[in-house]
Design a protein around this motif. Structure first.
Motif, short mmCIF file in Angstrom:
data_model
loop_
_atom_site.label_atom_id
_atom_site.label_comp_id
_atom_site.label_asym_id
_atom_site.label_seq_id
_atom_site.Cartn_x
_atom_site.Cartn_y
_atom_site.Cartn_z
N LEU A 541 6.19 14.28 23.87
CA LEU A 541 7.20 14.51 24.59
C LEU A 541 8.24 15.91 24.58
O LEU A 541 9.05 16.28 25.38
N GLY A 542 6.72 16.91 23.63
CA GLY A 542 7.53 17.85 24.06
C GLY A 542 6.58 18.76 24.96
O GLY A 542 7.64 19.51 25.44
N TYR A 543 5.81 18.01 26.05
CA TYR A 543 5.64 18.80 27.25
C TYR A 543 6.55 18.63 28.56
O TYR A 543 7.19 19.66 28.78
N VAL A 544 7.37 17.15 28.05
CA VAL A 544 8.70 17.01 28.87
C VAL A 544 9.57 17.45 28.80
O VAL A 544 10.45 18.06 29.86
N ARG A 545 10.24 18.04 27.12
CA ARG A 545 10.77 18.27 26.86
C ARG A 545 11.12 20.23 27.75
O ARG A 545 11.97 21.16 27.94
N ALA A 546 9.87 20.63 26.99
CA ALA A 546 9.69 22.30 28.55
C ALA A 546 9.92 22.21 30.07
O ALA A 546 10.40 23.36 30.25
N LEU A 547 9.44 20.92 30.07
CA LEU A 547 10.00 20.98 31.52
C LEU A 547 11.40 21.18 32.18
O LEU A 547 11.84 21.06 32.66
N ARG A 548 12.20 20.20 31.06
CA ARG A 548 13.31 20.08 31.63
C ARG A 548 14.23 21.14 30.99
O ARG A 548 14.55 21.61 31.73
N ARG A 549 14.05 21.74 29.79
CA ARG A 549 14.17 23.76 29.92
C ARG A 549 14.18 24.18 31.56
O ARG A 549 14.58 24.82 31.96
N ARG A 550 13.15 23.98 32.11
CA ARG A 550 12.42 25.15 33.54
C ARG A 550 13.77 24.63 34.46
O ARG A 550 14.41 25.43 35.10
N LEU A 551 14.19 23.51 34.44
CA LEU A 551 14.94 22.96 35.67
C LEU A 551 16.65 22.99 35.31
O LEU A 551 17.09 23.09 36.31
N SER A 552 16.59 23.01 33.59
CA SER A 552 17.68 23.19 33.40
C SER A 552 18.23 24.84 33.58
O SER A 552 18.08 25.80 33.73
N PRO A 553 19.67 24.67 34.32
CA PRO A 553 20.22 26.18 33.89
C PRO A 553 19.71 26.87 32.96
O PRO A 553 20.05 26.71 32.05
N SER A 554 19.33 28.41 33.08
CA SER A 554 20.10 29.24 32.36
C SER A 554 20.90 29.89 31.52
O SER A 554 21.77 29.62 32.82
N PHE A 555 20.97 30.39 30.60
CA PHE A 555 22.37 31.33 30.28
C PHE A 555 22.93 32.15 32.17
O PHE A 555 24.05 32.31 31.94
N ARG A 556 21.56 32.54 32.04
CA ARG A 556 22.19 33.86 33.02
C ARG A 556 22.82 32.83 34.45
O ARG A 556 23.29 33.80 35.23
N PHE A 557 22.37 31.88 34.26
CA PHE A 557 23.06 31.31 35.81
C PHE A 557 24.16 30.72 35.40
O PHE A 557 25.17 30.85 36.38
N ASP A 558 24.55 30.23 34.17
CA ASP A 558 25.88 29.89 33.31
C ASP A 558 26.82 30.72 33.63
O ASP A 558 27.93 30.59 34.46
N LEU A 559 26.24 32.28 33.73
CA LEU A 559 27.16 33.58 33.07
C LEU A 559 27.60 33.09 35.02
O LEU A 559 28.63 33.83 34.91
N ALA A 560 26.67 33.32 36.12
CA ALA A 560 26.93 33.82 37.34
C ALA A 560 28.11 32.01 37.48
O ALA A 560 28.88 32.48 38.44
N GLN A 561 27.52 31.78 36.98
CA GLN A 561 28.46 29.93 37.42
C GLN A 561 29.81 30.60 37.51
O GLN A 561 31.40 30.34 38.23
N TRP A 562 30.62 31.39 36.23
CA TRP A 562 31.67 31.06 35.32
C TRP A 562 32.24 32.00 36.53
O TRP A 562 33.42 31.98 36.36
N VAL A 563 31.36 33.85 36.73
CA VAL A 563 31.77 34.87 37.22
C VAL A 563 32.06 34.45 38.27
O VAL A 563 33.57 34.20 39.37
N HIS A 564 31.97 33.28 39.70
CA HIS A 564 31.76 32.36 40.70
C HIS A 564 33.10 31.87 40.30
O HIS A 564 34.43 32.09 41.38
N ASN A 565 33.58 31.19 39.41
CA ASN A 565 34.34 29.74 39.46
C ASN A 565 35.79 30.40 39.00
O ASN A 565 36.66 30.70 39.69
N TYR A 566 35.89 31.71 38.03
CA TYR A 566 37.11 32.39 37.60
C TYR A 566 37.09 33.97 37.77
O TYR A 566 38.67 34.29 37.96
N LEU A 567 36.19 34.55 37.99
CA LEU A 567 36.33 35.57 38.79
C LEU A 567 36.56 36.09 40.39
O LEU A 567 36.59 37.08 40.79
N ARG A 568 35.93 34.85 41.22
CA ARG A 568 35.55 34.98 42.73
C ARG A 568 34.67 36.03 43.10
O ARG A 568 34.99 36.37 43.94
N TRP A 569 33.58 36.58 42.41
CA TRP A 569 32.93 37.18 42.27
C TRP A 569 31.34 36.68 42.33
O TRP A 569 31.16 35.93 41.81
#
Length: 891
Positions: A541-569
């Motif tokens: 279970l711990g091994y799989v959770r680590a893999l899931r965190r790897r493939l999940s979007p990072s905070f930096r990715f989520d922030l970039a997506q927010w900037v793209h959606n709301y600031l059109r950059w």
């Protein structure tokens, strides 16, 4: 002619280095700690130098003898020159992630034990020493700090438990800081005769400690950024040498916080992020350099400090020996009280793993004192504001305390460790040893036999060797209790730890290729290390959770997506998507190698049953990566092809360089030709350093034109819609809309799979479907939770923009109704990707859910004869089989 001045100083240092070099092999031969032997040698050198000054027969050596006894280095210089090196290398060599699980234990030993030792030693001496209490407490703080070098050296020599070594080294990182902080609070009280306010002292200590941690981490991260920007091996190593002194002096002299803590924090930061920032070959050389530096620094500081022992013990009386014994017993009692009294409380509160009793005994007896204690004692004796009786008292008692711990504890510690059998392998490691040797020796026998025949060795020469190897293999197989010693769950966990460790090795090997993104490699290395820790602590279970965190979007990715959606950059999201593309592709290549490694190396060792379970985990991991990559390739096919081409060219260049090295080693080419070939290779490699351009909006207008829902719209409107549409990339289990939440966007699913849970029913939406259209048109709120089942690529249209589009072009509403009718009639099956049916994607499309299946499914995958499987109830088995069937797309 007497040697004096700078020449005498340099000659003394050179001679001491010669002595240090000779001490190491002698200590190994005598089975004695190097630190203990260095202390003895230092005392002998100091005594001989004193004798040389008092006799007229050695006048030529009087300059050297005078330099030895009056070496031009004060206690402050001791701490300033040697302490940053010792602390920084200690932090750099520690496995930080494994030490993090022992954080509570280390803090208890490093801070609480030092404070308690200071108090207990001070109060024990007060009734007998004839000195003020604050002086006795000052002495307690001086002798409270332990020296790990002797203890850790003994542990490493005899192969003691790595956890025991880790605890001792972790304690040493911070106990110097705690002792020096308490010493700094008490010394002004002695010299200035002012009272101490305990509340203010505690607040000052905590603030200094916490602030120093922040300073150390920030300086460490800044150094890593500079290393990444410079890209020169020599410059990177030079920055690492400068870092501890910059941090120590900045903290101690300018910011007024603990320089030792800041230096330790900087070293730990470099230890965590260095392997993913610095090239592997540079990182290896950097560690080797620091090991050499700490050998010089640790040896010299011990010899130089020990040479002062005869001087510090001048005027010693019998009563002083009594005081030394009192202080020694009090120090041992304080350490035992912490180890035996408080460590069980940490285990009981689950703040730290339990520490076995043999470990506790060794940790109590291994509290040796060393050079830092002598340097602090020297600081008191050199202080002109300290009264002579106080300086005499501190110098003698502290020096005697160090001698007792080194000559009594230090010389008997090895025997204690052997008596407690802490040098022996654990039952699991012992079973693993027999299993590995039983298999490995069989392979060695076959290879040796084949090689002997190829090289023309006679049968009489090879037969005894082959027979000896065969006998060893038979003995190991006879002693093999692997199947009984390890349960199936333990073997699964061991396999996953091995897989994650192999992945880290492959990544470090791949990191040697120039041109790969450092940020991508840092992300992958961090996730592989997290997978090691996860498998070690929580198993599958711990091994799989680590893999899931790897493939999940990072905070930096989520922030970039927010900037793209709301600031059109778009640029931040473009950079993140390019890195994500590269990360997925590298992880995909690694997963293929891991599958081969599991099949060829792990399965023969751990057995086919375990191989089947681990293969299932790796298979689901690989499917998940395939799906994520396929989703991106669908829309960015040109970029995917260019990235694959670039990575393959880098691999080819590396193979070419290795071939040139082989030709040089075999003397088939000259050094001059090799240099010329490598220069040409480097020129071609530099052409690959330029970042590939990633067009985030590539093909949006074409996808909108081909979408059935927008059929019939004029070209101008389609173009306008493409320019105002934003993109959203989702990961499995990502929540798109919560029940009762207002729908702000209408999502056109370009690729992916979405699950809407409405009124207890799960509805699937795939490529070509429109999500949230009815809610946007009728201003409804979400009637159920909507989650992504798979990696997806959505085009997000603002709800207000979509409503205006339908008002202007009613054909869009007609298209939606047509799609709904076909869906209800079963004419339009849900698909993950365009023109791909869900029937073919059930297993792949739900790989994320299958990968995150409950831990109990490990048992369901085992054959019926597994000892664990036999204890499962029929009801449990039925539930497990149903869960697996659902994950695999079986009705």
């Amino acid at each position: 002619m007497a040697v004096t001045g700078l020449a005498a100083i340099l000659l003394v240092i050179a001679l001491l280095l010669v002595v240090v070099s000779a001490v190491q092999p002698i200590a190994r031969k005598l089975e004695l700690s190097e630190t203990v032997l260095l202390a003895i040698v230092g005392i002998i050198i100091g005594s001989l130098a004193d004798f040389a000054l008092r006799t007229s027969y050695a006048s030529a050596l009087s300059g050297i003898a005078e330099t030895l006894l009056d070496f031009p280095i004060s206690s402050e210089s001791f701490l300033l020159i040697f302490l940053p090196v010792l602390v920084f290398q200690g932090a750099l060599a520690i496995d930080v992630r494994r030490l993090a699980h022992e954080a509570a234990t280390v803090l208890l030993l490093a801070v609480v034990a030092v404070a308690l030792s200071t108090a207990l030693i001070g109060f024990a001496l007060f009734p007998f020493a004839g000195m003020p209490l604050v002086v006795c407490l000052l002495l307690g703080s001086i002798v409270a700090t332990t020296d790990p070098s002797a203890v850790a050296g003994i542990f490493r020599d005899i192969g003691a438990s790595t956890r025991l070594t880790r605890l001792v080294e972790g304690e040493a990182l911070l106990n110097d800081a705690a002792a020096i902080s308490i010493f700094s609070i008490l010394l002004p009280s002695v010299t200035l005769h002012r009272a101490i306010h305990p509340g203010d002292a505690v607040i000052s200590f905590v603030v200094s400690f916490a602030s120093a941690l922040v300073v150390g981490v920030l300086c460490g991260r800044l150094t890593l950024v500079m290393m990444s920007a410079i890209g020169s091996s020599a410059a990177e190593i030079t920055l690492s040498v400068a870092l501890p002194y910059v941090v120590y002096i900045l903290s101690d002299e300018f910011l007024g916080v603990s320089g030792v803590v800041a230096t330790a924090a900087a070293g730990l930061t470099l230890s965590v992020y260095g392997p993913s920032t610095v090239r592997p070959q540079t990182w290896l050389f950097l560690n080797q350099l620091w090991q050499q530096l700490v050998f010089w620094a640790g040896s010299l500081v011990f010899v130089l400090a020990s040479m002062l022992v005869p001087h510090l013990l001048v005027g010693m009386t019998r009563w002083d020996w009594v005081l030394i014994l009192i202080a020694s017993v009090a120090g041992l009692t304080a350490r035992a009280a912490v180890v035996f009294g408080m460590l069980p409380l940490l285990a009981w509160s689950r703040l730290s793993p339990p520490v076995p009793t043999p470990f506790k005994v060794t940790m109590v007896w291994g509290g040796l004192r060393g050079a830092i204690t002598l340097a602090l004692a020297l600081a008191v004796t050199e202080n002109e504001h300290v009264a002579t009786p106080i300086a005499h008292f501190v110098g003698i008692i502290a020096t005697g305390f160090v001698l007792i711990t080194l000559l009594v504890n230090g010389t008997t510690l090895r025997s204690l460790v052997l008596f407690l059998k802490l040098d022996q392998l654990s039952p699991i490691d012992e079973a693993m040893r027999h299993q590995v040797l039983g298999i490995g020796l069989g392979n060695v026998r076959e290879r040796a036999k084949k090689l002997g025949g190829e090289l023309g060795f006679g049968a009489d020469a090879t037969r005894p060797v082959i027979e000896q190897i065969e006998r060893r293999a038979v003995e190991e197989q006879a002693a093999n209790v692997f199947d009984q010693a390890l349960s199936d769950t333990q073997r699964v966990n061991l396999a996953l730890i091995t897989i994650a460790s192999q992945e880290r090795s492959l990544l470090l090997d791949l990191f040697r290729m120039q041109g790969l993104s450092r940020r991508v490699m840092e992300t992958l290395l961090r996730s592989s290390e997290a997978a090691i820790d996860g498998a070690r602590l929580e198993g599958r279970l711990g091994y799989v959770r680590a893999l899931r965190r790897r493939l999940s979007p990072s905070f930096r990715f989520d922030l970039a997506q927010w900037v793209h959606n709301y600031l059109r950059w778009d640029r931040p999201l473009m950079l993140c998507m390019a890195e994500r593309f590269e990360m997925l592709m590298v992880a995909h290549f690694i997963s293929i190698s891991l599958t081969r490694f599991m099949r060829e190396r792990l399965e023969p060792t751990l057995g086919s049953r375990i191989g089947e379970i681990v293969a299932e985990v790796l298979s689901r991991q690989r499917k998940l990566l395939d799906e994520a990559l396929e989703t991106l390739r669908l829309h960015y096919h040109g970029y995917a092809e260019a990235l694959e081409n670039r990575i393959f060219r880098q691999i080819a260049l590396r193979l070419e360089g290795e071939e040139y090295d082989t030709l040089l080693a075999e003397s088939l080419i000259s050094d001059e030709l090799n240099r010329e070939l490598l220069k040409e290779l480097e020129r071609r490699r530099h052409r690959l350093d330029k970042r590939l351009s990633f067009d985030l909006r590539s093909g949006i207008e074409d996808r909108i034109k081909n979408a059935a829902v927008f059929r019939g719209l004029p070209g101008a409107e389609l173009h306008d819609l493409a320019t105002t549409t934003s993109l959203r990339f989702v990961a499995p289990q990502e929540l798109l809309c919560r029940k009762g939440q207002k729908m702000r966007y209408v999502y056109f699913i370009s690729a992916g799979l979405v699950e809407a849970h409405v009124a207890g029913v799960d509805e699937l939406y795939g490529a070509g479907d429109l999500l949230g259209a009815q809610e946007a048109l009728n201003r409804w709120r979400c009637v159920g939770n909507v989650r992504a089942v798979q990696f997806g690529h959505f085009m997000a249209i603002k709800a207000s923009r979509f409503k205006r589009l339908v008002d202007d072009y009613p054909i869009v509403l007609e298209n939606i109704e047509t799609i709904l009718r076909k869906r209800e009639a079963g004419e339009r099956p849900t698909s993950l990707l365009p023109k791909r049916k869900i029937a073919a994607m059930d297993e792949d499309g739900l790989a994320a859910r299958a990968l995150l299946a409950p831990e109990r499914e490990v048992l369901a995958l085992m054959p019926p004869d597994s000892p664990h499987q036999s204890h499962a109830s029929d009801e449990d088995k039925t539930g497990q089989e149903a869960s697996l069937g659902k994950d695999a797309g079986v009705e």
